[in-house]
Design an enzyme around this catalytic site. Structure first.
Site, short mmCIF file in Angstrom:
data_model
loop_
_atom_site.label_atom_id
_atom_site.label_comp_id
_atom_site.label_asym_id
_atom_site.label_seq_id
_atom_site.Cartn_x
_atom_site.Cartn_y
_atom_site.Cartn_z
N TYR A 101 0.85 -1.18 0.00
CA TYR A 101 0.00 0.00 0.00
C TYR A 101 0.89 1.23 0.00
O TYR A 101 1.82 1.32 0.80
CB TYR A 101 -0.89 0.01 1.26
CG TYR A 101 -1.61 1.32 1.46
CD1 TYR A 101 -2.89 1.52 0.95
CD2 TYR A 101 -0.99 2.38 2.13
CE1 TYR A 101 -3.53 2.73 1.11
CE2 TYR A 101 -1.64 3.60 2.29
CZ TYR A 101 -2.90 3.78 1.77
OH TYR A 101 -3.53 4.98 1.92
N GLU A 189 -3.47 7.38 -4.03
CA GLU A 189 -3.30 6.09 -3.37
C GLU A 189 -3.12 4.98 -4.40
O GLU A 189 -3.81 4.98 -5.42
CB GLU A 189 -4.59 5.82 -2.58
CG GLU A 189 -4.43 4.99 -1.35
CD GLU A 189 -5.77 4.87 -0.61
OE1 GLU A 189 -5.90 5.46 0.46
OE2 GLU A 189 -6.66 4.19 -1.12
#
Ligand code: GDP
Ligand code: MN
Length: 382
Positions: A101, A189
């Site tokens: 992530y 993101e």
């Protein structure tokens, strides 16, 4: 403003961040053709402006053309957290070892952009954030220095041992930071950022949101906007010089000035009511503005009472009163209205209001309490 995964990845690829080969589809026939072009396996992905699509069944791996068509049939039209799926992204099915992530957002505590990174990427990242927050590393980026090679290296070493990957990651992280700055984003993101079987880093998913107040600098991004019904109302209001935010309550508020609007909402809450909206009609308010504001409030079926709170400085209370009377003449208002006018030309304004047979009150507190009691009455009869 949010954009879809396919749009975020389009921006990533402009900055040469590696993404999957993929095609946007609007129908099952499109998906069939896309699958043929990309080759098997493919991943069929719902494009909706909300996260957690994987868990909701909106992301499916298909190993055959038939499976791709079946998944597309299931996913098109599906409801994911209140968003209807109208677009599907078909992406090449990538084999990967691990999911990471990475994300950038603005952190008010450190007064800087913050880079977040985790070895535990994938669909469980929300769980990780809750149960094991230490697994998400945070790196504030000095605004004067930006994303230096040193900082990018530090983050990369926190995720990867292999120096080949570290080198790839450094370039990727610096690009991500550049995207954040250059597009006036509030969030960028990649989840998951995967390590493919070939040993490369690849953005499998992408998410971006932008600062609405900077959109005028990015007309290409603004053009991607797909507002919800409520958001569209807010945009239309802005075009008319009104600042409108819809809320959950039943007392519609029309106020001049943001500070007074906040105070009005506070007061309604204080006396036990619930505001249906924030609505600032601005400084100098013409009758037309009052008409526009009134139509906006009446269009909301939750609104049971309208509370008008005007403090006349530059705004003249008689102008507002005339606007209000004109608005009431033009439209059918089936709900009670409470008016409080104070300041410039309030005497003239109050006369006009009285002539129109509307209840007039002297203070804000009285107005809020009256609005609440009228609201309770019409809740009873409704
Ligand atoms: P989200 O649930 O809305 O965040 O959707 P994602 O695009 O992140 O997809 C959810 C999950 O599907 C990912 O975490 C991956 O595990 C999986 N996935 C997505 N694309 C691929 C792919 O190309 N190949 C494989 N094997 N899995 C994928
Ligand atoms: Mn994801």
């Amino acid at each position: 403003m949010k954009i879809h995964e396919y749009q975020s990845k389009e921006i990533f690829s402009r900055y040469s961040i590696p993404i999957t080969r993929e095609l946007l589809c609007y129908s099952v026939a499109d998906v069939k053709e896309a699958t043929h072009k990309l080759g098997l396996p493919v991943v069929v992905k719902a494009q909706v402006l909300t996260g957690g699509r994987g868990k909701a069944g909106g992301v499916k791996l298909a190993k055959t053309a038939e499976a791709a068509i079946e998944s597309a049939t299931q996913i098109l039209g599906m409801d994911i957290k209140g968003y209807k799926v109208e677009k599907i992204l078909v992406a090449e099915g990538v084999k990967f070892n691990s999911e990471f992530y990475v994300g950038l957002t603005i952190d008010r505590n450190t007064k800087s952009i913050i880079f977040m990174a985790s070895k535990e990427g994938g669909v469980e990242i929300e769980e990780v954030a809750k149960e094991n927050p230490d697994a998400i590393l945070k790196f504030p980026i000095d605004p004067d220095l930006g994303m230096t090679a040193f900082m990018a290296r530090k983050i990369a070493f926190a995720l990867f041992d292999d120096f080949k990957l570290v080198k790839q990651a450094i370039v990727l992280f610096q690009k991500l930071y550049t995207i954040f700055l250059e597009t006036d984003a509030s969030l960028v993101e990649i989840n998951p950022l995967v390590l493919t079987d070939e040993g490369n880093l690849l953005a499998l998913d992408g998410k971006m949101t932008f600062d609405d107040n900077a959109l005028f600098r990015h007309l290409d991004i603004e053009a991607m906007n797909e507002p919800t019904v409520d958001e569209q109302k807010e945009i239309d209001a802005k075009d008319k010089g009104l600042t409108y935010i819809r809320l959950e309550g039943s007392i519609g508020c029309m106020v001049n000035g943001a500070g007074l609007a906040m105070a009005t909402m506070d007061l309604i809450k204080y006396f036990g009511g619930n505001p249906a909206n924030f609505l600032d009609i601005g400084g100098s308010s013409s009758p037309q503005k009052v008409i526009d504001a009134m139509s906006l409030l009446l269009a909301d079926k939750n609104v049971k009472v309208v509370m008008i709170n005007i403090f006349g400085g530059i705004t003249r209370c008689d102008d507002v009163a005339r606007g209000l009377v004109a608005a009431l003449d033009q439209m059918k208002v089936g709900i009670p209205i409470v008016v409080r006018l104070a300041g410039t030309n309030s005497k003239e304004g109050l006369e006009i209001i009285k002539h129109a047979n509307l209840p007039v009150v002297e203070t804000m507190s009285q107005a809020a309490q009256m609005a609440i009691s009228l609201c309770k009455d019409c809740m009873k009869t409704a």
